[in-house]
Scaffold this motif. Structure first.
Motif, PDB file in Angstrom:
ATOM      1  N   SER A 162      -3.433  -5.075  -1.208  1.00 21.20           N
ATOM      2  CA  SER A 162      -3.427  -5.827   0.044  1.00 21.20           C
ATOM      3  C   SER A 162      -2.003  -5.847   0.581  1.00 21.20           C
ATOM      4  O   SER A 162      -1.355  -6.874   0.630  1.00 21.20           O
ATOM      5  CB  SER A 162      -3.964  -7.240  -0.220  1.00 21.20           C
ATOM      6  N   THR A 163      -1.522  -4.658   0.935  1.00 20.73           N
ATOM      7  CA  THR A 163      -0.163  -4.525   1.465  1.00 20.73           C
ATOM      8  C   THR A 163      -0.217  -4.765   2.977  1.00 20.73           C
ATOM      9  O   THR A 163      -1.140  -4.291   3.638  1.00 20.73           O
ATOM     10  CB  THR A 163       0.374  -3.108   1.178  1.00 20.73           C
ATOM     11  N   ASN A 164       0.759  -5.460   3.484  1.00 28.10           N
ATOM     12  CA  ASN A 164       0.765  -5.836   4.898  1.00 28.10           C
ATOM     13  C   ASN A 164       1.301  -4.691   5.772  1.00 28.10           C
ATOM     14  O   ASN A 164       2.467  -4.318   5.654  1.00 28.10           O
ATOM     15  CB  ASN A 164       1.642  -7.080   5.056  1.00 28.10           C
ATOM     16  N   PRO A 165       0.467  -4.134   6.658  1.00 30.19           N
ATOM     17  CA  PRO A 165       0.921  -3.008   7.491  1.00 30.19           C
ATOM     18  C   PRO A 165       1.519  -3.428   8.822  1.00 30.19           C
ATOM     19  O   PRO A 165       1.887  -2.578   9.633  1.00 30.19           O
ATOM     20  CB  PRO A 165      -0.392  -2.242   7.740  1.00 30.19           C
ATOM     21  N   MET A 166       1.646  -4.745   9.076  1.00 30.03           N
ATOM     22  CA  MET A 166       2.049  -5.226  10.408  1.00 30.03           C
ATOM     23  C   MET A 166       3.365  -4.616  10.907  1.00 30.03           C
ATOM     24  O   MET A 166       3.444  -4.136  12.034  1.00 30.03           O
ATOM     25  CB  MET A 166       2.184  -6.758  10.397  1.00 30.03           C
ATOM     26  N   ALA A 211      -7.537 -19.077   6.316  1.00 27.34           N
ATOM     27  CA  ALA A 211      -7.228 -17.656   6.232  1.00 27.34           C
ATOM     28  C   ALA A 211      -7.936 -17.040   5.047  1.00 27.34           C
ATOM     29  O   ALA A 211      -8.138 -17.683   4.020  1.00 27.34           O
ATOM     30  CB  ALA A 211      -5.723 -17.466   6.090  1.00 27.34           C
ATOM     31  N   LYS A 212      -8.296 -15.763   5.248  1.00 25.17           N
ATOM     32  CA  LYS A 212      -9.002 -15.036   4.200  1.00 25.17           C
ATOM     33  C   LYS A 212      -8.217 -13.765   3.904  1.00 25.17           C
ATOM     34  O   LYS A 212      -7.798 -13.055   4.834  1.00 25.17           O
ATOM     35  CB  LYS A 212     -10.400 -14.700   4.739  1.00 25.17           C
ATOM     36  N   ALA A 213      -8.000 -13.471   2.620  1.00 21.56           N
ATOM     37  CA  ALA A 213      -7.247 -12.270   2.259  1.00 21.56           C
ATOM     38  C   ALA A 213      -8.175 -11.066   2.171  1.00 21.56           C
ATOM     39  O   ALA A 213      -9.238 -11.130   1.550  1.00 21.56           O
ATOM     40  CB  ALA A 213      -6.543 -12.480   0.928  1.00 21.56           C
ATOM     41  N   VAL A 214      -7.774  -9.977   2.813  1.00 24.01           N
ATOM     42  CA  VAL A 214      -8.530  -8.721   2.713  1.00 24.01           C
ATOM     43  C   VAL A 214      -7.576  -7.616   2.247  1.00 24.01           C
ATOM     44  O   VAL A 214      -6.359  -7.796   2.269  1.00 24.01           O
ATOM     45  CB  VAL A 214      -9.151  -8.333   4.082  1.00 24.01           C
ATOM     46  N   ASN A 215      -8.133  -6.478   1.849  1.00 28.30           N
ATOM     47  CA  ASN A 215      -7.244  -5.381   1.457  1.00 28.30           C
ATOM     48  C   ASN A 215      -6.725  -4.657   2.706  1.00 28.30           C
ATOM     49  O   ASN A 215      -7.159  -4.935   3.828  1.00 28.30           O
ATOM     50  CB  ASN A 215      -7.939  -4.445   0.457  1.00 28.30           C
ATOM     51  N   THR A 216      -5.805  -3.751   2.496  1.00 28.45           N
ATOM     52  CA  THR A 216      -5.115  -3.136   3.638  1.00 28.45           C
ATOM     53  C   THR A 216      -6.073  -2.416   4.583  1.00 28.45           C
ATOM     54  O   THR A 216      -6.016  -2.600   5.799  1.00 28.45           O
ATOM     55  CB  THR A 216      -4.051  -2.131   3.139  1.00 28.45           C
ATOM     56  N   ILE A 217      -6.972  -1.615   4.027  1.00 25.04           N
ATOM     57  CA  ILE A 217      -7.826  -0.802   4.904  1.00 25.04           C
ATOM     58  C   ILE A 217      -8.803  -1.693   5.679  1.00 25.04           C
ATOM     59  O   ILE A 217      -9.056  -1.451   6.867  1.00 25.04           O
ATOM     60  CB  ILE A 217      -8.528   0.361   4.131  1.00 25.04           C
TER      61      ILE A 217
END
Ligand code: NAP
Ligand code: MG
Length: 405
Positions: free
Chosen positions: A324-328, A384-390
């Protein structure tokens, strides 16, 4: 739907590890379906740097100079351990350092702000962008520790061998420490031009601070050079845009920054910028939400994320684990570069795409869909809900498609 056209190529610099994986996801999901992407591609990934003996980094920087705008993925700066891991024939220099040296640029860092993550400083509502003069001062100082009594002097000998200055720094009666710092007018001038240009480019006020009341030659030189360049080259444009250039002492600047609501660029000398950029980015929340732009004194731009290649996540990714890497920050590097390309080439569709992409990202976060790093930072009253990167990127895509429809 017809894809959005580009005219001038954008210089694309690919990178390493987790950010390289994210780079491809961003292109596949958020760019290629909508934009007829015209890039000149340079692979700055470590294997390609090794293959070309780092020539690729130099070529990429020259292409940035030629076309004006680039977008860069995070890259590994090799250390001893990386030399072994990648079986390198040399410990190549930091690509960012190489590019910065060729463009003679200044780095501007700004946070991406969302409603649900409140800055540690309550009244900050808009980003504070820090510009650090990354040359000279204490980072290139000569230091000496005299262990005995003796006299320390500052001496200057001109190129003809004439001693034009000599002054006692201190007559030591016991052991102590000494430091000789320098900077150059050419470098300070480049820094000033980059700052004024970026303020105009982003239509924000520019603050600059030093300690010229104490440092009557050294810091005073910075102050005077900025003032002169402002008056001669940028004052009229600043007035036209309704933005201001504001000089103040560093301690006054710190107090004003804390009381402000943000929304300006704060130019700092090397050490001040080193310290203040960490303070400001931490107070805004997360390094994963920090964008970075290199601006050259002649107005060339390189957009990137402020974070590195996120190695720890990459090793997990290689083991097949969910990441769950942040791509922002990497997405905003692309949107920033595309928006600048659009501005320079007069492409309104591309400009609108870039801003819709950013809106789609912010909407996703404001809907409470986030990567893991952000979930823990969310203020009370927001869910907030955590999702994976994709999944996160696909959520952005769904919102982007609606905006473009
Ligand atoms: P990093 O890649 O920024 O990561 C440090 C830690 O910060 C990560 O382990 C992660 O913490 C968190 N993090 C950073 N970015 C994140 C993101 N997008 N999403 C979620 N978490 C994020 O720094 P590093 O580990 O010190 O350096 C790794 C490599 O990057 C090094 O080889 C270095 O040379 C290179 N680097 C490149 C650049 C550049 O190209 N501009 C800048 C800095 C470093 P958790 O593991 O706790 O989740
Ligand atoms: Mg620092």
């Amino acid at each position: 739907m017809e894809k959005i056209k580009m005219t001038t190529p954008l210089v694309e610099m690919d990178g390493d590890e987790m950010t390289r994986i994210i780079w491809q996801m961003i292109k596949d999901e958020l760019l290629l379906p909508f934009v007829d992407l015209k890039t000149e591609y340079y692979d700055l990934g470590l294997p390609e740097r090794e293959k070309t003996k780092d020539k690729v980094t130099f070529d990429a920087a020259y292409a940035n100079q030629k076309y004006g705008v680039s977008v860069k993925c995070a890259t590994i700066t090799p250390n001893k351990q990386r030399v072994e891991e990648y079986n390198l024939s040399e410990m190549y220099k930091s690509p960012n350092g190489t590019i910065r040296a060729i463009l003679d640029g200044t780095v501007f860092r700004a946070p991406i702000i969302i409603d649900s993550i409140k800055p540690a400083v309550r009244n900050w509502k808009k980003p504070i962008t820090i510009a650090r003069h990354a040359y000279g001062d204490v980072y290139k100082a000569t230091e000496y520790r005299p262990e005995t009594e003796g006299k320390a002097e500052l001496v200057f000998t001109d190129k003809n061998g004439n001693e034009s200055f000599r002054q006692t720094i201190y007559d030591f009666e016991c052991p102590g420490v000494l430091q000789g710092q320098y900077n150059k007018d050419t470098s300070i001038r480049s820094f000033a031009h980059s700052c004024f240009k970026y303020a105009i480019s982003t239509k924000q006020d520019l603050w600059f601070s030093t300690k010229d009341t104490i440092s009557k030659q050294y810091d005073q030189t910075f102050k005077l050079i900025f003032q002169e360049i402002y008056e001669n080259d940028y004052k009229a444009e600043f007035e036209r845009l309704g933005i201001t250039y504001f000089y103040t002492l560093i301690d006054d600047a710190v107090a004003r920054v804390i009381r402000s609501e943000g929304g300006y660029i704060w130019a700092c000398k090397n050490y001040d910028g080193d310290v203040m950029s960490d303070m400001v980015s931490t107070a805004f929340g997360s390094l994963a939400m920090m964008t970075s732009v290199l601006v050259s004194p002649d107005g060339k731009y390189e957009y990137e994320a402020a974070h590195g290649t996120v190695t720890r996540h990459y090793y997990r990714y290689l083991k097949g684990e969910d990441t769950s890497t942040n791509p922002m920050a990497t997405i905003f590097a692309w949107s920033g570069a595309l928006a600048k390309r659009a501005e320079l080439d007069g492409l309104s569709d591309l400009a609108s795409f870039a801003s819709k992409l950013e809106e789609a990202c912010l909407d996703t976060l404001n809907d409470g869909i986030m990567t893991k790093d952000l979930v823990g930072l969310v203020s009370e009253g927001f869910s907030a809900k955590a999702v994976n990167t994709i999944t996160f990127i696909k959520e952005i895509r769904a919102r982007l498609e609606k905006k473009l429809a």
